[in-house]
Design a protein around this motif. Structure first.
Motif, PDB file in Angstrom:
ATOM      1  N   ILE A  14       0.840  -1.213   0.000  1.00  0.00           N
ATOM      2  CA  ILE A  14       0.000   0.000   0.000  1.00  0.00           C
ATOM      3  C   ILE A  14       0.864   1.247   0.000  1.00  0.00           C
ATOM      4  O   ILE A  14       0.600   2.225  -0.721  1.00  0.00           O
ATOM      5  N   LEU A  15       1.934   1.251   0.802  1.00  0.00           N
ATOM      6  CA  LEU A  15       2.843   2.405   0.841  1.00  0.00           C
ATOM      7  C   LEU A  15       3.532   2.613  -0.497  1.00  0.00           C
ATOM      8  O   LEU A  15       3.739   3.750  -0.950  1.00  0.00           O
ATOM      9  N   LEU A  16       3.903   1.532  -1.146  1.00  0.00           N
ATOM     10  CA  LEU A  16       4.566   1.651  -2.449  1.00  0.00           C
ATOM     11  C   LEU A  16       3.618   2.210  -3.508  1.00  0.00           C
ATOM     12  O   LEU A  16       4.048   2.926  -4.421  1.00  0.00           O
ATOM     13  N   GLU A  17       2.314   1.864  -3.390  1.00  0.00           N
ATOM     14  CA  GLU A  17       1.345   2.440  -4.317  1.00  0.00           C
ATOM     15  C   GLU A  17       1.264   3.950  -4.140  1.00  0.00           C
ATOM     16  O   GLU A  17       0.903   4.682  -5.068  1.00  0.00           O
ATOM     17  N   ASP A  18       1.606   4.406  -2.941  1.00  0.00           N
ATOM     18  CA  ASP A  18       1.590   5.848  -2.640  1.00  0.00           C
ATOM     19  C   ASP A  18       2.974   6.474  -2.826  1.00  0.00           C
ATOM     20  O   ASP A  18       3.211   7.600  -2.374  1.00  0.00           O
ATOM     21  N   ASP A  19       3.907   5.723  -3.474  1.00  0.00           N
ATOM     22  CA  ASP A  19       5.271   6.192  -3.741  1.00  0.00           C
ATOM     23  C   ASP A  19       6.029   6.536  -2.458  1.00  0.00           C
ATOM     24  O   ASP A  19       6.902   7.406  -2.460  1.00  0.00           O
ATOM     25  N   SER A  20       5.714   5.837  -1.371  1.00  0.00           N
ATOM     26  CA  SER A  20       6.401   6.085  -0.091  1.00  0.00           C
ATOM     27  C   SER A  20       7.396   4.956   0.149  1.00  0.00           C
ATOM     28  O   SER A  20       7.248   4.145   1.079  1.00  0.00           O
ATOM     29  N   ILE A  21       8.448   4.871  -0.686  1.00  0.00           N
ATOM     30  CA  ILE A  21       9.362   3.743  -0.623  1.00  0.00           C
ATOM     31  C   ILE A  21      10.189   3.753   0.652  1.00  0.00           C
ATOM     32  O   ILE A  21      10.505   2.693   1.213  1.00  0.00           O
ATOM     33  N   HIS A  22      10.531   4.941   1.149  1.00  0.00           N
ATOM     34  CA  HIS A  22      11.334   5.007   2.372  1.00  0.00           C
ATOM     35  C   HIS A  22      10.505   4.596   3.598  1.00  0.00           C
ATOM     36  O   HIS A  22      11.035   3.955   4.513  1.00  0.00           O
ATOM     37  N   LYS A  23       9.213   4.938   3.612  1.00  0.00           N
ATOM     38  CA  LYS A  23       8.344   4.465   4.690  1.00  0.00           C
ATOM     39  C   LYS A  23       8.192   2.946   4.610  1.00  0.00           C
ATOM     40  O   LYS A  23       8.091   2.267   5.640  1.00  0.00           O
ATOM     41  N   ALA A  24       8.183   2.430   3.383  1.00  0.00           N
ATOM     42  CA  ALA A  24       8.095   0.978   3.210  1.00  0.00           C
ATOM     43  C   ALA A  24       9.330   0.291   3.773  1.00  0.00           C
ATOM     44  O   ALA A  24       9.235  -0.783   4.402  1.00  0.00           O
ATOM     45  N   LEU A  25      10.515   0.913   3.574  1.00  0.00           N
ATOM     46  CA  LEU A  25      11.747   0.346   4.133  1.00  0.00           C
ATOM     47  C   LEU A  25      11.723   0.386   5.650  1.00  0.00           C
ATOM     48  O   LEU A  25      12.185  -0.552   6.319  1.00  0.00           O
ATOM     49  N   ASP A  26      11.191   1.469   6.217  1.00  0.00           N
ATOM     50  CA  ASP A  26      11.068   1.546   7.683  1.00  0.00           C
ATOM     51  C   ASP A  26      10.141   0.452   8.204  1.00  0.00           C
ATOM     52  O   ASP A  26      10.405  -0.156   9.252  1.00  0.00           O
ATOM     53  N   LEU A  27       9.049   0.215   7.483  1.00  0.00           N
ATOM     54  CA  LEU A  27       8.103  -0.830   7.894  1.00  0.00           C
ATOM     55  C   LEU A  27       8.739  -2.209   7.763  1.00  0.00           C
ATOM     56  O   LEU A  27       8.480  -3.105   8.581  1.00  0.00           O
ATOM     57  N   LEU A  28       9.605  -2.375   6.756  1.00  0.00           N
ATOM     58  CA  LEU A  28      10.342  -3.630   6.606  1.00  0.00           C
ATOM     59  C   LEU A  28      11.247  -3.862   7.797  1.00  0.00           C
ATOM     60  O   LEU A  28      11.316  -4.981   8.337  1.00  0.00           O
ATOM     61  N   ASP A  29      11.950  -2.829   8.243  1.00  0.00           N
ATOM     62  CA  ASP A  29      12.814  -2.945   9.428  1.00  0.00           C
ATOM     63  C   ASP A  29      12.000  -3.300  10.663  1.00  0.00           C
ATOM     64  O   ASP A  29      12.422  -4.114  11.502  1.00  0.00           O
ATOM     65  N   GLN A  30      10.807  -2.698  10.798  1.00  0.00           N
ATOM     66  CA  GLN A  30       9.952  -2.991  11.948  1.00  0.00           C
ATOM     67  C   GLN A  30       9.511  -4.453  11.942  1.00  0.00           C
ATOM     68  O   GLN A  30       9.497  -5.115  12.987  1.00  0.00           O
ATOM     69  N   ALA A  31       9.135  -4.952  10.759  1.00  0.00           N
ATOM     70  CA  ALA A  31       8.695  -6.348  10.655  1.00  0.00           C
ATOM     71  C   ALA A  31       9.805  -7.302  11.065  1.00  0.00           C
ATOM     72  O   ALA A  31       9.568  -8.282  11.791  1.00  0.00           O
ATOM     73  N   ILE A  32      11.048  -7.013  10.638  1.00  0.00           N
ATOM     74  CA  ILE A  32      12.182  -7.882  10.991  1.00  0.00           C
ATOM     75  C   ILE A  32      12.495  -7.767  12.477  1.00  0.00           C
ATOM     76  O   ILE A  32      12.768  -8.780  13.138  1.00  0.00           O
ATOM     77  N   SER A  33      12.429  -6.569  13.018  1.00  0.00           N
ATOM     78  CA  SER A  33      12.743  -6.363  14.439  1.00  0.00           C
ATOM     79  C   SER A  33      11.736  -7.056  15.349  1.00  0.00           C
ATOM     80  O   SER A  33      12.063  -7.424  16.476  1.00  0.00           O
ATOM     81  N   GLU A  34      10.499  -7.247  14.872  1.00  0.00           N
ATOM     82  CA  GLU A  34       9.474  -7.923  15.677  1.00  0.00           C
ATOM     83  C   GLU A  34       9.553  -9.443  15.559  1.00  0.00           C
ATOM     84  O   GLU A  34       8.710 -10.149  16.119  1.00  0.00           O
ATOM     85  N   GLY A  35      10.561  -9.912  14.831  1.00  0.00           N
ATOM     86  CA  GLY A  35      10.782 -11.352  14.760  1.00  0.00           C
ATOM     87  C   GLY A  35      10.002 -12.079  13.688  1.00  0.00           C
ATOM     88  O   GLY A  35       9.930 -13.319  13.710  1.00  0.00           O
ATOM     89  N   ASN A  36       9.411 -11.361  12.748  1.00  0.00           N
ATOM     90  CA  ASN A  36       8.669 -12.010  11.666  1.00  0.00           C
ATOM     91  C   ASN A  36       9.641 -12.630  10.661  1.00  0.00           C
ATOM     92  O   ASN A  36      10.642 -12.014  10.289  1.00  0.00           O
ATOM     93  N   LYS A  37       9.341 -13.830  10.244  1.00  0.00           N
ATOM     94  CA  LYS A  37      10.155 -14.532   9.248  1.00  0.00           C
ATOM     95  C   LYS A  37       9.680 -14.113   7.863  1.00  0.00           C
ATOM     96  O   LYS A  37       8.687 -14.633   7.333  1.00  0.00           O
ATOM     97  N   LEU A  38      10.383 -13.159   7.258  1.00  0.00           N
ATOM     98  CA  LEU A  38       9.976 -12.646   5.959  1.00  0.00           C
ATOM     99  C   LEU A  38      10.376 -13.601   4.846  1.00  0.00           C
ATOM    100  O   LEU A  38      11.270 -14.435   5.005  1.00  0.00           O
ATOM    101  N   ASP A  39       9.697 -13.479   3.714  1.00  0.00           N
ATOM    102  CA  ASP A  39      10.024 -14.291   2.546  1.00  0.00           C
ATOM    103  C   ASP A  39      10.374 -13.379   1.381  1.00  0.00           C
ATOM    104  O   ASP A  39      10.322 -12.146   1.486  1.00  0.00           O
ATOM    105  N   CYS A  40      10.724 -13.971   0.250  1.00  0.00           N
ATOM    106  CA  CYS A  40      11.177 -13.172  -0.892  1.00  0.00           C
ATOM    107  C   CYS A  40      10.055 -12.326  -1.482  1.00  0.00           C
ATOM    108  O   CYS A  40      10.318 -11.309  -2.134  1.00  0.00           O
ATOM    109  N   LEU A  41       8.782 -12.703  -1.238  1.00  0.00           N
ATOM    110  CA  LEU A  41       7.676 -11.920  -1.773  1.00  0.00           C
ATOM    111  C   LEU A  41       7.698 -10.499  -1.228  1.00  0.00           C
ATOM    112  O   LEU A  41       7.460  -9.537  -1.966  1.00  0.00           O
TER     113      LEU A  41
END
Length: 805
Positions: free
Chosen positions: A632-659
């Motif tokens: 949703i953030l990328l649809e709004d061209d907020s790529i840096h906010k998307a990167l921050d959200l990615l860091d938050q997901a990893i910091s909370e212990g979520n096992k991310l995948d390549c998708l």
């Protein structure tokens, strides 16, 4: 409350039974006997004569005492014919003939065997209050056994209360009936209390021990079952038995069985036996106690039978009682069967080996239980080895054995072997095997083979069940999906298929289950048939509500997901609100679907509000939630906010995948943000996330878009290597792949690579095609991707960026 029998005339009791008048008027037969007897009461059995209610009335002058009715009542108890019993009792009452113990017990048995528990209970109440000399304990035991058979705990508890009031005590048969009730109720604690109480009052015998082994096994307590079997083996080896067979062929204990005073509560809801630390008498288990303390140790120690005094256990004595051998074999069979249900292959195997040491021949029954226990644990190959061993010993496998192996082959997608086993089954009593085939064809996306199997099922006249139709809706509910979007033609075909399946369901009187309805809604959604989807959702709500069945959140999730995919925004919101207002709890999947709907609205604020609702309901955002939010953030061209959200997901212990990474890589590549692309590739390597074909495409496109063609090929080669190599960069089949695929010069090289797509090895096929293309461009292929200059540069840049933050 049923009326007590003593409070109204006995004549009216028989006439009050359902359909009793029809039984007399119809002049139906009582029995057809070939017995020839001589006493007065037995003259009715001459030469197979047919005795009716009218005949019994007309011959009343020849019936002078209760003993004259015994043979009639005995037949009624074995037939059973409870209604004729009541007619006989009415005649006895008219002639003022008092019931004796044989007559009373036979009458209760006839009523119980015929399913007339309420009438049997009224009769017991009459016997209880008449102060006659009756064998009440025998009557009570018969009634308890019937309650266990018909699973009626209300009458069983009332019977136990009366036993307590009359202080009739309990004998060995009482324990047997109470064990049946405990097994039916799955009440392990009661079974243990009965065991402790039994060994306080009785010495052990093989017949009773077999009942306890059966009970513990059916209740899932393999440890106690093994210990009890251990005592049984020790007892049989010592030759101490008290079980004999009567002239009629019934088994009974030859020792005197004096009823034990019933001084404790016997209700199965709560058993308040006195605490007793006494265990099995030592004379039965010398050198045995303490060896088996867990199911695991049972498996490892072979039940510890080898420590039984100095008697050899490699075979029972030829003087061993035949009945003891029978009970011992049955106990082994019961326990091996329990292992099959609980999937404890190790213990089942040990039990079979111990039977062989004791000199018992292994039959098809033990092999069947062993296969059912081992296959889920070790795989179908071990089951096939046992089947082969059976064939070598000329043991014919049961149909259920073949069915078990066939179903396991279906789950392993080895359908040729599964069908070979299916063809060996002689009687197809259940559609389980065919359902397994349909499920496998669904996984393999082979509906054409499912049609053939369905035709075979119809030819063999195998009656389908709801599971069959659940698979059919999944297989045939849609036409075009998932390969292309539905159109008018495919939607028309899908509607015809669904109607045909529902018509076949109706012909067998089968109604929709939650899963069948869910599969049908998925099919309609995949074809884009939103109007029909809403219609069937309304039908499901009405059908399940009328039958008092919980509809379930998954069905609403299916409907919501299909509507969101079709951009049916207003209908999605309406169903979500209706779902919440009707009390159906939303789960994590529900919230993820509605958050995905916010992508259509391009509204991150609404998605955040849904995340807040999600948290209030006790669901924490998972990987899929963060992936949708990032999109949703990328649809709004907020790529840096998307990167921050990615860091938050990893910091909370979520096992991310390549998708998750791929959607950011695609957006960064479109905007020419090479630094972001390289950072994400480095992050994937750091998190040990294996790339896929979309990762390769996104990175390659990003570099070529910016004009870095050599770097693009180098990155493509490294990522392709990571797709097929181990974590350390090694690949066992490197030489084979180089010769057969990457550097092969024959025309069939690429065709061989394409075959991997058919084997569902998409990543391998794409990686090999990429490497072959790189080799054709003249780039050297290295099987050490981490030694690439591009990788080293990315690693340095990633480390520097992490330190800077």
């Amino acid at each position: 409350m049923p009326r007590p029998l003593a409070r109204f005339p006995l004549r009216s009791f028989a006439e009050s039974l359902p359909h009793f008048q029809r039984r007399i008027i119809g002049n139906e037969r009582l029995y057809h006997s070939q017995a020839r007897t001589g006493s007065t009461g037995r003259n009715f059995l001459y030469n197979g004569a047919v005795l009716t209610a009218t005949d019994l009335q007309s011959q009343g002058n020849n019936l002078r005492g209760a003993d004259d009715f015994v043979h009639v009542l005995k037949y009624c108890a074995t037939s059973p014919d409870p209604l004729f019993v009541m007619e006989a009792w009415r005649i006895m009452n008219e002639k003022e003939i008092s019931l004796n113990s044989p007559c009373s017990s036979l009458m209760v048995k006839a009523l119980c065997e015929g399913g007339y528990l309420e009438e049997a209970l009224n009769l017991i109440n009459y016997l209880k209050e008449s102060h006659g000399c009756y064998s009440m304990l025998l009557v009570y035991n018969t009634f308890l056994g019937a309650c266990a058979k018909m699973q009626n705990m209300v009458y069983a508890n009332r019977c136990l209360e009366w036993m307590e009031q009359q202080k009739v005590g309990k004998n060995e048969d009482t324990y047997a009936q109470l064990l049946k009730l405990a097994v039916w109720q799955q009440n392990l604690s009661v079974a243990h209390e009965l065991w402790k109480d039994y060994i306080k009052h009785y010495s052990l015998n093989s017949m009773t021990l077999r009942k306890f082994v059966w009970s513990f096994g059916n209740l899932g307590d393999l440890k106690s079952a093994c210990e009890t079997l251990q005592y049984m083996v020790a007892l049989v080896i010592r030759g101490k038995t008290s079980v004999t067979k009567s002239i009629e062929g019934k088994l009974y204990s030859s020792r005197l069985d004096i009823p034990i005073p019933l001084n404790c509560e016997l209700g199965l809801k709560k058993v308040n036996l006195e605490e007793n630390e006494q265990s099995v008498p030592s004379r039965y288990c010398e050198n045995l106690d303490g060896h088996v303390v867990s199911a695991y140790q049972c498996t490892r120690s072979g039940l510890g039978f080898g420590e039984t005094e100095s008697v050899l256990v490699n075979g029972l004595s030829i003087h061993t009682n035949t009945l003891d051998r029978l009970f011992l074999v049955q106990s082994f069979n019961d326990l091996i069967y329990a292992c099959g249900k609980l999937r404890n292959g190790g213990l089942a195997e040990q039990l079979v080996q111990q039977m062989q040491k004791l000199g018992f021949h292994i039959t098809s029954f033990e092999c069947d239980s062993l296969i059912r226990a081992i296959v889920p644990d070790r795989g179908v190959s071990h089951g096939m080895e046992i089947l082969k061993s059976m064939q070598q010993r000329n043991l014919k496998p049961y149909d259920r054995t073949l069915a078990t192996l066939s179903i396991s082959c279906c789950r392993a997608l080895d359908l040729d072997l599964a069908e070979t086993l299916l063809d060996q089954i002689s009687i197809y009593s259940h559609p389980h095997v065919f359902n397994a085939f349909l499920a496998a064809f669904d996984i393999l996306d082979q509906p054409e083979h499912a049609v053939r199997m369905l035709a075979k099922m119809k030819h063999l006249q195998v009656t389908p069940n709801i599971s069959t139709y659940e698979q059919l809706f999944s297989l045939f509910g849609n036409v075009n999906a998932p390969y292309e979007e539905g159109n008018m033609s495919s939607q028309e075909d899908a509607a015809k298929r669904i109607k045909a399946i529902e018509k076949d369901m109706a012909s067998y009187g089968i109604q929709h289950s939650a899963l069948s309805m869910n599969n049908m809604l998925k099919a309609l959604g995949a074809e884009g048939m939103m109007r029909e989807l809403i219609h069937y959702l309304d039908v499901a709500e009405d059908l399940f509500c009328r039958n008092n069945i919980y509809l379930g959140t998954p069905i609403y999730n299916t409907a919501l997901n299909s509507l969101v995919e079709s951009d049916e925004s207003q209908m999605s919101i309406k169903i979500f609100k209706s779902m919440k207002s009707c009390g159906f709890p939303a789960d994590a999947a529900t919230y993820n679907i509605m958050i995905k709907y916010c992508k259509v609205l391009k509204c991150y604020r609404s998605a955040s509000a849904l995340v807040s609702m999600m948290l209030r309901d006790g669901f924490y955002p998972q990987t899929v939630t963060y992936t949708i939010l990032i999109d949703i953030l990328l649809e709004d061209d907020s790529i840096h906010k998307a990167l921050d959200l990615l860091d938050q997901a990893i910091s909370e212990g979520n096992k991310l995948d390549c998708l998750t990474f791929n959607i950011i890589l695609r957006k960064a590549g479109e905007e020419g943000l090479i630094d972001v692309v390289e950072f994400l590739v480095g992050r994937m390597q750091q998190e040990k996330i294996q790339p896929d074909s979309l990762t390769c495409s996104a990175v390659f496109t990003a570099y070529t878009y910016c004009g870095f063609h050599s770097t693009a090929v180098e990155a493509l080669q490294v990522l392709s290597m990571r797709m097929i190599c181990d974590e350390d960069g090694s690949f066992p089949e490197k030489t084979k792949f180089e010769d057969d695929y990457i550097f092969a010069e024959d025309e069939g090289a690429e065709s061989r690579i394409i075959k991997h797509f058919k084997d569902y090895e998409e990543n391998l096929a794409v990686a090999l095609l990429n490497l072959r293309w790189c080799a054709m461009l003249g780039f050297p292929v290295s099987w050490l991707p981490d030694q690439s200059p591009w990788v080293k540069r990315l690693s340095t840049n990633y480390t520097s960026r992490i330190r800077a933050t």
